[in-house]
Design a protein around this motif. Structure first.
Motif, PDB file in Angstrom:
ATOM      1  N   ALA A  21       0.843  -1.202   0.000  1.00  0.00           N
ATOM      2  CA  ALA A  21       0.000   0.000   0.000  1.00  0.00           C
ATOM      3  C   ALA A  21       0.874   1.246   0.000  1.00  0.00           C
ATOM      4  N   ALA A  22       1.902   1.246   0.831  1.00  0.00           N
ATOM      5  CA  ALA A  22       2.799   2.404   0.912  1.00  0.00           C
ATOM      6  C   ALA A  22       3.450   2.682  -0.439  1.00  0.00           C
ATOM      7  N   LYS A  23       3.910   1.640  -1.109  1.00  0.00           N
ATOM      8  CA  LYS A  23       4.540   1.821  -2.419  1.00  0.00           C
ATOM      9  C   LYS A  23       3.545   2.382  -3.436  1.00  0.00           C
ATOM     10  N   PHE A  24       2.302   1.919  -3.371  1.00  0.00           N
ATOM     11  CA  PHE A  24       1.293   2.429  -4.300  1.00  0.00           C
ATOM     12  C   PHE A  24       1.024   3.911  -4.041  1.00  0.00           C
ATOM     13  N   PHE A  25       0.904   4.300  -2.769  1.00  0.00           N
ATOM     14  CA  PHE A  25       0.684   5.718  -2.458  1.00  0.00           C
ATOM     15  C   PHE A  25       1.870   6.564  -2.910  1.00  0.00           C
ATOM     16  N   ASP A  26       3.086   6.040  -2.785  1.00  0.00           N
ATOM     17  CA  ASP A  26       4.250   6.753  -3.310  1.00  0.00           C
ATOM     18  C   ASP A  26       4.113   6.968  -4.816  1.00  0.00           C
ATOM     19  N   GLU A  27       3.743   5.907  -5.539  1.00  0.00           N
ATOM     20  CA  GLU A  27       3.579   6.008  -6.993  1.00  0.00           C
ATOM     21  C   GLU A  27       2.497   7.023  -7.364  1.00  0.00           C
ATOM     22  N   MET A  28       1.439   7.073  -6.582  1.00  0.00           N
ATOM     23  CA  MET A  28       0.317   7.974  -6.852  1.00  0.00           C
ATOM     24  C   MET A  28       0.549   9.375  -6.285  1.00  0.00           C
ATOM     25  N   GLU A  29       1.680   9.570  -5.599  1.00  0.00           N
ATOM     26  CA  GLU A  29       2.035  10.861  -4.998  1.00  0.00           C
ATOM     27  C   GLU A  29       0.987  11.312  -3.986  1.00  0.00           C
ATOM     28  N   ILE A  30       0.550  10.361  -3.156  1.00  0.00           N
ATOM     29  CA  ILE A  30      -0.443  10.630  -2.122  1.00  0.00           C
ATOM     30  C   ILE A  30       0.263  10.576  -0.766  1.00  0.00           C
ATOM     31  N   PRO A  31       0.280  11.685  -0.033  1.00  0.00           N
ATOM     32  CA  PRO A  31       0.938  11.695   1.271  1.00  0.00           C
ATOM     33  C   PRO A  31       0.191  10.813   2.278  1.00  0.00           C
ATOM     34  N   PHE A  32       0.946   9.997   2.997  1.00  0.00           N
ATOM     35  CA  PHE A  32       0.336   9.080   3.955  1.00  0.00           C
ATOM     36  C   PHE A  32       1.207   8.985   5.202  1.00  0.00           C
ATOM     37  N   GLU A  33       0.590   8.508   6.250  1.00  0.00           N
ATOM     38  CA  GLU A  33       1.311   8.198   7.471  1.00  0.00           C
ATOM     39  C   GLU A  33       1.165   6.708   7.729  1.00  0.00           C
ATOM     40  N   MET A  34       2.051   6.158   8.543  1.00  0.00           N
ATOM     41  CA  MET A  34       2.023   4.726   8.825  1.00  0.00           C
ATOM     42  C   MET A  34       2.335   4.530  10.309  1.00  0.00           C
ATOM     43  N   ASN A  35       1.440   3.824  11.002  1.00  0.00           N
ATOM     44  CA  ASN A  35       1.616   3.584  12.430  1.00  0.00           C
ATOM     45  C   ASN A  35       1.165   2.190  12.811  1.00  0.00           C
ATOM     46  N   ALA A  36       1.709   1.702  13.913  1.00  0.00           N
ATOM     47  CA  ALA A  36       1.270   0.442  14.517  1.00  0.00           C
ATOM     48  C   ALA A  36       0.439   0.792  15.751  1.00  0.00           C
ATOM     49  N   LEU A  37      -0.793   0.327  15.763  1.00  0.00           N
ATOM     50  CA  LEU A  37      -1.697   0.485  16.901  1.00  0.00           C
ATOM     51  C   LEU A  37      -2.470  -0.817  17.066  1.00  0.00           C
ATOM     52  N   SER A  38      -2.686  -1.226  18.283  1.00  0.00           N
ATOM     53  CA  SER A  38      -3.378  -2.479  18.541  1.00  0.00           C
ATOM     54  C   SER A  38      -4.696  -2.231  19.257  1.00  0.00           C
ATOM     55  N   ALA A  39      -5.765  -2.792  18.712  1.00  0.00           N
ATOM     56  CA  ALA A  39      -7.079  -2.651  19.340  1.00  0.00           C
ATOM     57  C   ALA A  39      -7.099  -3.286  20.724  1.00  0.00           C
ATOM     58  N   HIS A  40      -6.265  -4.298  20.925  1.00  0.00           N
ATOM     59  CA  HIS A  40      -6.262  -5.016  22.199  1.00  0.00           C
ATOM     60  C   HIS A  40      -5.169  -4.549  23.154  1.00  0.00           C
ATOM     61  N   ARG A  41      -4.031  -4.130  22.621  1.00  0.00           N
ATOM     62  CA  ARG A  41      -2.904  -3.740  23.477  1.00  0.00           C
ATOM     63  C   ARG A  41      -2.825  -2.231  23.725  1.00  0.00           C
ATOM     64  N   THR A  42      -3.344  -1.442  22.785  1.00  0.00           N
ATOM     65  CA  THR A  42      -3.344   0.021  22.956  1.00  0.00           C
ATOM     66  C   THR A  42      -4.733   0.580  22.615  1.00  0.00           C
ATOM     67  N   PRO A  43      -5.772   0.112  23.286  1.00  0.00           N
ATOM     68  CA  PRO A  43      -7.139   0.522  22.898  1.00  0.00           C
ATOM     69  C   PRO A  43      -7.402   2.013  23.031  1.00  0.00           C
ATOM     70  N   SER A  44      -6.891   2.648  24.059  1.00  0.00           N
ATOM     71  CA  SER A  44      -7.166   4.093  24.202  1.00  0.00           C
ATOM     72  C   SER A  44      -6.452   4.887  23.118  1.00  0.00           C
ATOM     73  N   GLU A  45      -5.257   4.452  22.707  1.00  0.00           N
ATOM     74  CA  GLU A  45      -4.533   5.129  21.626  1.00  0.00           C
ATOM     75  C   GLU A  45      -5.261   4.967  20.292  1.00  0.00           C
ATOM     76  N   VAL A  46      -5.845   3.781  20.071  1.00  0.00           N
ATOM     77  CA  VAL A  46      -6.597   3.549  18.837  1.00  0.00           C
ATOM     78  C   VAL A  46      -7.808   4.477  18.800  1.00  0.00           C
ATOM     79  N   GLU A  47      -8.540   4.552  19.882  1.00  0.00           N
ATOM     80  CA  GLU A  47      -9.714   5.416  19.924  1.00  0.00           C
ATOM     81  C   GLU A  47      -9.338   6.886  19.746  1.00  0.00           C
ATOM     82  N   GLN A  48      -8.262   7.310  20.387  1.00  0.00           N
ATOM     83  CA  GLN A  48      -7.805   8.697  20.241  1.00  0.00           C
ATOM     84  C   GLN A  48      -7.395   8.974  18.802  1.00  0.00           C
ATOM     85  N   PHE A  49      -6.640   8.055  18.202  1.00  0.00           N
ATOM     86  CA  PHE A  49      -6.243   8.208  16.794  1.00  0.00           C
ATOM     87  C   PHE A  49      -7.478   8.402  15.919  1.00  0.00           C
ATOM     88  N   ALA A  50      -8.466   7.516  16.078  1.00  0.00           N
ATOM     89  CA  ALA A  50      -9.657   7.554  15.227  1.00  0.00           C
ATOM     90  C   ALA A  50     -10.438   8.844  15.421  1.00  0.00           C
TER      91      ALA A  50
END
Length: 168
Positions: A21-50
């Protein structure tokens, strides 16, 4: 450059799938961010992100998860931004993750692509973005045209392959 797409994965072990996906967004010149968040291990961070994603300019979220695969649904429950779920192949060849992602309750939709389908998720996100951005629409149309060109070339190359009983 501000991201308009967010790629979220349950853990960095999903990166080999999500880099498509990241490579495709690079090809399409679409700025993106990439993060690791876990619904089970970091639930409050996931909710805050969303909850904060729209205010940060995010227009589409790709959420990859395996096994119980709650991440896309938890994100979708906390935002009105389109969420595309990518089931990651795991214990049951990804069937467990796929079923978790597609069985969302009414009112909490998550678009879902095939198991390990990060590239298709990126293409779908690009098509969503193209509705409101003519430059992305042009790049997307060129990409779609290139798919035809690849098959036409492949078919021409097959003409050069010979077998004793091949007739074309």
């Amino acid at each position: 450059m501000k991201p308009i797409v967010s790629i979220i994965m349950g853990s960095t072990s999903d990166l080999p799938v999500m880099e498509k996906a990241a490579k495709f967004f690079d090809e399409m010149e679409i700025p993106f961010e990439m993060n690791a968040l876990s619904a089970h291990r970091t639930p409050s961070e996931v909710e805050q992100f969303a909850r904060e994603a729209e205010g940060r300019g995010i227009k589409v979220i790709l959420a990859a998860a395996g096994m119980a695969a709650a991440l896309p649904g938890v994100i979708a429950a906390n935002t009105t931004i389109p969420v595309i779920g990518i089931p990651i192949k795991g214990m049951l060849d990804g069937l467990d993750a796929m079923l978790s992602i597609i069985q969302m309750p009414p009112g909490i939709p998550v678009a879902t692509v095939g198991v390990n389908g990060a590239q298709n998720a990126a293409i779908l996100a690009t098509q969503i973005l193209a509705l409101g951005d003519s430059e992305i629409a042009k790049r997307n149309a060129a990409y779609k045209a290139s798919l035809k060109d690849k098959i036409v070339k492949a078919n021409a190359d097959l003409k050069e392959v010979s077998f004793k009983f091949k007739t074309n």
